[in-house]
Design a protein around this motif. Sequence first.
Motif, PDB file in Angstrom:
ATOM      1  N   THR A   1       0.928  -1.173  -0.004  1.00 11.55           N
ATOM      2  CA  THR A   1       0.128  -0.038   0.099  1.00 11.55           C
ATOM      3  C   THR A   1       0.868   1.297  -0.023  1.00 11.55           C
ATOM      4  O   THR A   1       0.282   2.335  -0.339  1.00 11.55           O
ATOM      5  N   GLY A   2       2.093   1.214   0.538  1.00 15.20           N
ATOM      6  CA  GLY A   2       2.906   2.305   0.524  1.00 15.20           C
ATOM      7  C   GLY A   2       3.815   2.552  -0.703  1.00 15.20           C
ATOM      8  O   GLY A   2       4.302   1.849  -1.276  1.00 15.20           O
ATOM      9  N   PHE A   3       3.759   3.931  -1.251  1.00 14.23           N
ATOM     10  CA  PHE A   3       4.197   4.157  -2.458  1.00 14.23           C
ATOM     11  C   PHE A   3       5.849   4.143  -2.257  1.00 14.23           C
ATOM     12  O   PHE A   3       6.383   4.697  -1.626  1.00 14.23           O
ATOM     13  N   ASP A   4       6.499   3.440  -3.389  1.00 12.79           N
ATOM     14  CA  ASP A   4       7.961   3.319  -3.385  1.00 12.79           C
ATOM     15  C   ASP A   4       8.428   3.269  -5.034  1.00 12.79           C
ATOM     16  O   ASP A   4       8.036   2.137  -5.400  1.00 12.79           O
ATOM     17  N   PRO A   5       9.112   4.560  -5.446  1.00 11.43           N
ATOM     18  CA  PRO A   5       9.459   4.097  -6.954  1.00 11.43           C
ATOM     19  C   PRO A   5      10.054   2.952  -7.125  1.00 11.43           C
ATOM     20  O   PRO A   5      10.180   2.494  -8.287  1.00 11.43           O
ATOM     21  N   ARG A   6      10.878   2.497  -6.091  1.00 12.20           N
ATOM     22  CA  ARG A   6      11.627   1.291  -6.443  1.00 12.20           C
ATOM     23  C   ARG A   6      10.935   0.036  -6.716  1.00 12.20           C
ATOM     24  O   ARG A   6      11.769  -0.920  -7.404  1.00 12.20           O
ATOM     25  N   ILE A   7       9.832   0.214  -6.339  1.00 11.83           N
ATOM     26  CA  ILE A   7       8.839  -1.000  -6.709  1.00 11.83           C
ATOM     27  C   ILE A   7       8.897  -1.437  -8.082  1.00 11.83           C
ATOM     28  O   ILE A   7       8.870  -2.747  -8.597  1.00 11.83           O
ATOM     29  N   ARG A   8       8.884  -0.263  -9.026  1.00 13.51           N
ATOM     30  CA  ARG A   8       9.186  -0.471 -10.401  1.00 13.51           C
ATOM     31  C   ARG A   8      10.270  -1.536 -10.935  1.00 13.51           C
ATOM     32  O   ARG A   8      10.186  -2.113 -11.934  1.00 13.51           O
ATOM     33  N   ALA A   9      11.230  -1.433 -10.119  1.00  9.79           N
ATOM     34  CA  ALA A   9      12.345  -2.300 -10.468  1.00  9.79           C
ATOM     35  C   ALA A   9      11.954  -3.663 -10.478  1.00  9.79           C
ATOM     36  O   ALA A   9      12.913  -4.573 -11.181  1.00  9.79           O
ATOM     37  N   TRP A  10      10.973  -3.968  -9.946  1.00  7.53           N
ATOM     38  CA  TRP A  10      10.700  -5.565  -9.759  1.00  7.53           C
ATOM     39  C   TRP A  10      10.353  -5.956 -11.358  1.00  7.53           C
ATOM     40  O   TRP A  10      10.341  -7.360 -11.679  1.00  7.53           O
ATOM     41  N   MET A  11       9.989  -5.246 -12.296  1.00  7.76           N
ATOM     42  CA  MET A  11       9.669  -5.587 -13.693  1.00  7.76           C
ATOM     43  C   MET A  11      10.920  -6.282 -14.355  1.00  7.76           C
ATOM     44  O   MET A  11      10.710  -6.958 -15.141  1.00  7.76           O
ATOM     45  N   SER A  12      12.116  -5.987 -13.704  1.00 13.53           N
ATOM     46  CA  SER A  12      13.242  -6.834 -14.283  1.00 13.53           C
ATOM     47  C   SER A  12      13.481  -7.971 -13.616  1.00 13.53           C
ATOM     48  O   SER A  12      14.772  -8.422 -14.063  1.00 13.53           O
ATOM     49  N   SER A  13      12.986  -8.487 -12.501  1.00 11.80           N
ATOM     50  CA  SER A  13      13.194  -9.668 -11.736  1.00 11.80           C
ATOM     51  C   SER A  13      13.074 -10.915 -12.795  1.00 11.80           C
ATOM     52  O   SER A  13      12.037 -11.167 -13.448  1.00 11.80           O
ATOM     53  N   PRO A  14      14.066 -11.709 -12.785  1.00 17.25           N
ATOM     54  CA  PRO A  14      14.021 -12.951 -13.413  1.00 17.25           C
ATOM     55  C   PRO A  14      12.929 -13.752 -12.888  1.00 17.25           C
ATOM     56  O   PRO A  14      12.351 -14.916 -13.827  1.00 17.25           O
ATOM     57  N   ALA A  15      12.156 -13.499 -11.698  1.00 16.95           N
ATOM     58  CA  ALA A  15      11.257 -14.542 -11.152  1.00 16.95           C
ATOM     59  C   ALA A  15       9.874 -13.986 -11.792  1.00 16.95           C
ATOM     60  O   ALA A  15       8.723 -14.531 -11.561  1.00 16.95           O
ATOM     61  N   LEU A  16       9.874 -12.819 -12.656  1.00 16.34           N
ATOM     62  CA  LEU A  16       8.570 -12.095 -13.108  1.00 16.34           C
ATOM     63  C   LEU A  16       7.721 -13.344 -14.267  1.00 16.34           C
ATOM     64  O   LEU A  16       8.730 -13.663 -15.109  1.00 16.34           O
ATOM     65  N   LEU A  17       6.694 -13.507 -14.001  1.00 18.12           N
ATOM     66  CA  LEU A  17       6.123 -14.362 -14.956  1.00 18.12           C
ATOM     67  C   LEU A  17       4.920 -13.629 -15.694  1.00 18.12           C
ATOM     68  O   LEU A  17       4.483 -14.208 -16.826  1.00 18.12           O
ATOM     69  N   GLY A  18       4.616 -12.502 -15.283  1.00 15.21           N
ATOM     70  CA  GLY A  18       3.623 -11.708 -16.031  1.00 15.21           C
ATOM     71  C   GLY A  18       3.112 -10.327 -15.444  1.00 15.21           C
ATOM     72  O   GLY A  18       3.109 -10.305 -13.980  1.00 15.21           O
ATOM     73  N   ILE A  19       2.692  -9.315 -16.212  1.00 22.28           N
ATOM     74  CA  ILE A  19       2.144  -7.917 -15.598  1.00 22.28           C
ATOM     75  C   ILE A  19       1.051  -7.888 -15.954  1.00 22.28           C
ATOM     76  O   ILE A  19       0.730  -8.056 -17.235  1.00 22.28           O
ATOM     77  N   ILE A  20       0.170  -7.616 -14.880  1.00 25.47           N
ATOM     78  CA  ILE A  20      -1.215  -7.609 -15.425  1.00 25.47           C
ATOM     79  C   ILE A  20      -1.775  -6.132 -15.081  1.00 25.47           C
ATOM     80  O   ILE A  20      -1.455  -5.465 -14.214  1.00 25.47           O
ATOM     81  N   VAL A  21      -2.456  -5.489 -16.278  1.00 25.30           N
ATOM     82  CA  VAL A  21      -3.186  -4.357 -16.055  1.00 25.30           C
ATOM     83  C   VAL A  21      -4.499  -4.112 -16.402  1.00 25.30           C
ATOM     84  O   VAL A  21      -4.984  -4.307 -17.514  1.00 25.30           O
ATOM     85  N   PRO A  22      -5.361  -4.658 -15.246  1.00 24.60           N
ATOM     86  CA  PRO A  22      -6.865  -4.916 -15.418  1.00 24.60           C
ATOM     87  C   PRO A  22      -7.761  -3.654 -15.623  1.00 24.60           C
ATOM     88  O   PRO A  22      -8.734  -3.952 -14.967  1.00 24.60           O
ATOM     89  N   SER A  23      -7.357  -2.608 -15.988  1.00 20.34           N
ATOM     90  CA  SER A  23      -8.151  -1.450 -15.804  1.00 20.34           C
ATOM     91  C   SER A  23      -9.374  -1.525 -16.268  1.00 20.34           C
ATOM     92  O   SER A  23      -9.872  -2.140 -17.306  1.00 20.34           O
ATOM     93  N   ARG A  24     -10.336  -0.660 -15.766  1.00 21.17           N
ATOM     94  CA  ARG A  24     -11.701  -0.406 -16.223  1.00 21.17           C
ATOM     95  C   ARG A  24     -11.824   0.771 -17.002  1.00 21.17           C
ATOM     96  O   ARG A  24     -12.683   0.975 -18.037  1.00 21.17           O
ATOM     97  N   VAL A  25     -11.005   1.947 -16.540  1.00 23.07           N
ATOM     98  CA  VAL A  25     -10.763   3.092 -17.444  1.00 23.07           C
ATOM     99  C   VAL A  25      -9.308   3.179 -17.361  1.00 23.07           C
ATOM    100  O   VAL A  25      -8.554   3.223 -16.269  1.00 23.07           O
ATOM    101  N   GLU A  26      -8.582   3.809 -18.703  1.00 20.00           N
ATOM    102  CA  GLU A  26      -7.295   4.055 -18.893  1.00 20.00           C
ATOM    103  C   GLU A  26      -6.947   5.094 -19.969  1.00 20.00           C
ATOM    104  O   GLU A  26      -7.036   4.767 -21.095  1.00 20.00           O
ATOM    105  N   PRO A  27      -6.872   6.222 -19.719  1.00 16.33           N
ATOM    106  CA  PRO A  27      -6.497   7.326 -20.587  1.00 16.33           C
ATOM    107  C   PRO A  27      -5.532   6.848 -21.442  1.00 16.33           C
ATOM    108  O   PRO A  27      -5.330   7.262 -22.771  1.00 16.33           O
ATOM    109  N   PHE A  28      -4.428   6.197 -20.906  1.00 14.99           N
ATOM    110  CA  PHE A  28      -3.223   5.995 -21.759  1.00 14.99           C
ATOM    111  C   PHE A  28      -2.622   4.599 -21.347  1.00 14.99           C
ATOM    112  O   PHE A  28      -2.704   3.514 -21.683  1.00 14.99           O
ATOM    113  N   GLY A  29      -2.201   4.520 -20.154  1.00 15.77           N
ATOM    114  CA  GLY A  29      -1.683   3.257 -19.651  1.00 15.77           C
ATOM    115  C   GLY A  29      -0.170   3.115 -19.604  1.00 15.77           C
ATOM    116  O   GLY A  29       0.335   2.649 -20.776  1.00 15.77           O
ATOM    117  N   ARG A  30       0.746   3.620 -18.828  1.00 19.72           N
ATOM    118  CA  ARG A  30       2.241   3.893 -18.899  1.00 19.72           C
ATOM    119  C   ARG A  30       2.890   2.413 -18.576  1.00 19.72           C
ATOM    120  O   ARG A  30       4.097   2.349 -19.207  1.00 19.72           O
TER     121      ARG A  30
END
Length: 415
Positions: free
Chosen positions: A287-316
Motif C-alpha cells: 500500500t505504501g508508494f515507493d518508486p523502487r517497486i517498478r524495478a521488480w519488472m526486471s526480476s527473473p522471477a516475474l511471470l507476467g504483468i497485469i493491467v486490469p483497468s476499467r478506465v485508462e486514458p493511456f496506460g504507462r
Amino acid sequence: MTVIESTVVTKPTYRVVVALQDGFYGARSGSGFSNRDFLIALTRLLPPGCLAVMPVQGPSDTVDPCWADRLLRRLRQAEAQIVPINDSSEDPSHVRRRIVETVAHLATGTERCLLISLSRSLLSLGDHAIDNVDLMLVPRTTAALSCPDDVSEIGRERDCLHTAVKQGGRVAAISVFMRQHLRDDYGLPADGLVDLPNGLLLGEEPPEEEALPLPGPAERGFLFALGRPVPEKGFEDLLAALDVLRSRRVPVPHLVLAATTPDAPNGYQRRLAKVIEDGGADATLITGFDPRIRAWMSSPALLGIIVPSRVEPFGRIPLEAFAAEAGPVIATRVGGLRETIVDGFTGFTAEPHDPALLADAIHRALTISSRDRSRFMETGVALLRGRHDYLRTIRTALTEVAPWALSPTVRSGTR
C-alpha cells in the motif's frame, strides 16, 4: 529540500513555463512519472535558461527528497528557474491567480512565452488569457473518465477547455483514445488539439538506488500488478480472475499487488486487503508508494504483468514493461491500452469488468512458450521505440505549437 530562489537577473528572449502538481516533489501515480519525464525532456530540447517550472504543492502532497533532488539537479543544469506555488488555501482560484500573475511576470520582456499545464487540477488556467502567452493544456485524464457522475465538474472542465481553445490555446492528446474522447465527449474542434503521445525517455540512466527486496513468496515466481488504489484500476477484477483460475485447478503464481499511495491506507486498499484475506489468495498487497517497486519488472522471477483497468486514458505500465523487456503483459481492452497491447503480438487482452475472460488471458500468458515470450518482448520494444519515444513526441508537439522555443542543435535520442 532546497528551494531555488525565483529572482532572475537576466531574462531569456523566449520562455516556456510549466505548471504541474504531481511529479515534481514525488509521484502519486503514473502521471507523476510522465510529468517528470516531460520536464527532463524539456531540459534536453530547450536552450539553457528558457525553461521555468511552477510546481504546485498542496496540503496533502508529500516530498520525496531523493526524487526531488534528482529532478532539481537536472533543472539546474538546464539553468531552469523554479517558482514554487504553495497551495495552502482551499480555494482553487487562489492558486490559479498566483500562477497567472507569476506567468505574466515571467513573460514580461520576452518575445514569446508558452505556458504548459500538466495537471487536470490546473485546466482552469484555460479561463485566463495572458498577454504574450500561448497555452498548451495536457490533460492526462478528464472528469468524464475519473468521476463520470460529477456532472458539475465535467461541465466546468468542458468550459475551461473550450475557453482555452477559443483564445488560441491547444489541448494535447496523450493517446488516440484521448483525442477521440476530447473530440467526441468534450466537443473540442480538431484544430484545437495537438497529438502528444505519452511515452518514455529512452536512454535515460536509471537512478542509483538500493534495490528493494521482493516479498519472500514472490521469489519462486510471481505475477505483478501496480497502480493507484482506485476502483477504475480493476484490481478487484484481477483478484476475482485468480479465483476463477484456482477453481479451474490452474496453478497460480504468487501475486504482488502494489496498489499504492504516499498517504495512509485508504478505504479501497482496506477493501482489497479484506478480499485477499477472505478469499485466502496467495498475494502480497503493498500500500505504501515507493518508486523502487517498478524495478521488480526486471526480476527473473516475474511471470507476467497485469493491467486490469476499467478506465485508462493511456496506460504507462506496458511501456515500462517493454523497456524492462519484461512480460508478457496482460491488459484489458480499454482506452489507451488498446494502442499498446495487441493480443497475440505485444501481450494478451481481455474485456474490462470480466474476471472470467481476464482469467483466460492470464492462463494463456502463463503457458506461453519461451520463443513466443521473446517475440512479444521484441515486438513491445519495437512499439516503444517506434511510437512512444517521449523526447521525439514532445519535440513534434512543440514544433507545431511553439517552434520558436526549440534549440536547433538538439536531436531526438541525444542527451
